[in-house]
Design a protein around this motif. Structure first.
Motif, PDB file in Angstrom:
ATOM      1  N   LYS A  88      -5.487 -54.032 -22.844  1.00  0.00           N
ATOM      2  CA  LYS A  88      -4.046 -54.106 -22.562  1.00  0.00           C
ATOM      3  C   LYS A  88      -3.571 -55.559 -22.506  1.00  0.00           C
ATOM      4  O   LYS A  88      -2.464 -55.871 -22.944  1.00  0.00           O
ATOM      5  CB  LYS A  88      -3.730 -53.385 -21.260  1.00  0.00           C
ATOM      6  CG  LYS A  88      -3.822 -51.884 -21.389  1.00  0.00           C
ATOM      7  CD  LYS A  88      -3.444 -51.201 -20.106  1.00  0.00           C
ATOM      8  CE  LYS A  88      -3.523 -49.691 -20.260  1.00  0.00           C
ATOM      9  NZ  LYS A  88      -3.144 -48.989 -19.038  1.00  0.00           N
ATOM     10  N   ALA A  89      -4.404 -56.444 -21.945  1.00  0.00           N
ATOM     11  CA  ALA A  89      -4.030 -57.854 -21.869  1.00  0.00           C
ATOM     12  C   ALA A  89      -3.899 -58.438 -23.271  1.00  0.00           C
ATOM     13  O   ALA A  89      -2.961 -59.202 -23.551  1.00  0.00           O
ATOM     14  CB  ALA A  89      -5.061 -58.623 -21.064  1.00  0.00           C
ATOM     15  N   TRP A  90      -4.824 -58.071 -24.141  1.00  0.00           N
ATOM     16  CA  TRP A  90      -4.741 -58.570 -25.518  1.00  0.00           C
ATOM     17  C   TRP A  90      -3.471 -58.078 -26.202  1.00  0.00           C
ATOM     18  O   TRP A  90      -2.826 -58.809 -26.946  1.00  0.00           O
ATOM     19  CB  TRP A  90      -5.979 -58.157 -26.294  1.00  0.00           C
ATOM     20  CG  TRP A  90      -5.987 -58.708 -27.681  1.00  0.00           C
ATOM     21  CD1 TRP A  90      -5.842 -58.008 -28.838  1.00  0.00           C
ATOM     22  CD2 TRP A  90      -6.098 -60.073 -28.059  1.00  0.00           C
ATOM     23  NE1 TRP A  90      -5.869 -58.860 -29.904  1.00  0.00           N
ATOM     24  CE2 TRP A  90      -6.028 -60.143 -29.470  1.00  0.00           C
ATOM     25  CE3 TRP A  90      -6.246 -61.262 -27.350  1.00  0.00           C
ATOM     26  CZ2 TRP A  90      -6.096 -61.334 -30.165  1.00  0.00           C
ATOM     27  CZ3 TRP A  90      -6.324 -62.451 -28.057  1.00  0.00           C
ATOM     28  CH2 TRP A  90      -6.249 -62.480 -29.431  1.00  0.00           C
ATOM     29  N   ALA A  91      -3.114 -56.817 -25.925  1.00  0.00           N
ATOM     30  CA  ALA A  91      -1.893 -56.262 -26.500  1.00  0.00           C
ATOM     31  C   ALA A  91      -0.659 -57.031 -26.017  1.00  0.00           C
ATOM     32  O   ALA A  91       0.292 -57.244 -26.774  1.00  0.00           O
ATOM     33  CB  ALA A  91      -1.767 -54.784 -26.156  1.00  0.00           C
ATOM     34  N   VAL A  92      -0.660 -57.447 -24.768  1.00  0.00           N
ATOM     35  CA  VAL A  92       0.460 -58.235 -24.234  1.00  0.00           C
ATOM     36  C   VAL A  92       0.514 -59.599 -24.919  1.00  0.00           C
ATOM     37  O   VAL A  92       1.578 -60.071 -25.323  1.00  0.00           O
ATOM     38  CB  VAL A  92       0.328 -58.410 -22.706  1.00  0.00           C
ATOM     39  CG1 VAL A  92       1.320 -59.427 -22.186  1.00  0.00           C
ATOM     40  CG2 VAL A  92       0.509 -57.082 -22.000  1.00  0.00           C
TER      41      VAL A  92
END
Length: 96
Positions: A88-92
């Protein structure tokens, strides 16, 4: 100065991705804080349980047991949720 440096990445992401990214940034900040919590708890419990350092004010057996149990539980939950949190952090970061 430190507050300015801390806010620049947030302003950049919000500027590039719009107001909808604010929730994503808040979730990401909470993930980072959750990962940092055991790093503060382990030394805190170690030092406050030391008779050499704390003398008669050291942690008792109940507080020591509860503290280590909660620290281990938080660490286990962090490890369990880490792959999803990183995804999820990478997606952000990349704006997906």
């Amino acid at each position: 100065m430190s507050r300015l440096l801390a806010i620049i990445p947030a302003v950049l992401v919000i500027g590039l991705r719009g107001e909808g990214s604010v929730t994503d940034l808040l979730v990401l900040s909470q993930v980072v804080l959750a990962l940092q919590l055991p790093l503060a708890m382990f030394p805190l419990l170690h030092f406050t349980s030391s008779a050499k350092r704390m003398g008669r004010f050291r942690n008792g057996w109940f507080l020591l047991t509860a503290g280590w149990a909660s620290c281990l539980l938080i660490t286990a939950l962090d490890v369990y949720g880490l792959p999803e949190a990183l995804e999820k952090a990478w997606a952000v970061v990349v704006g997906k």
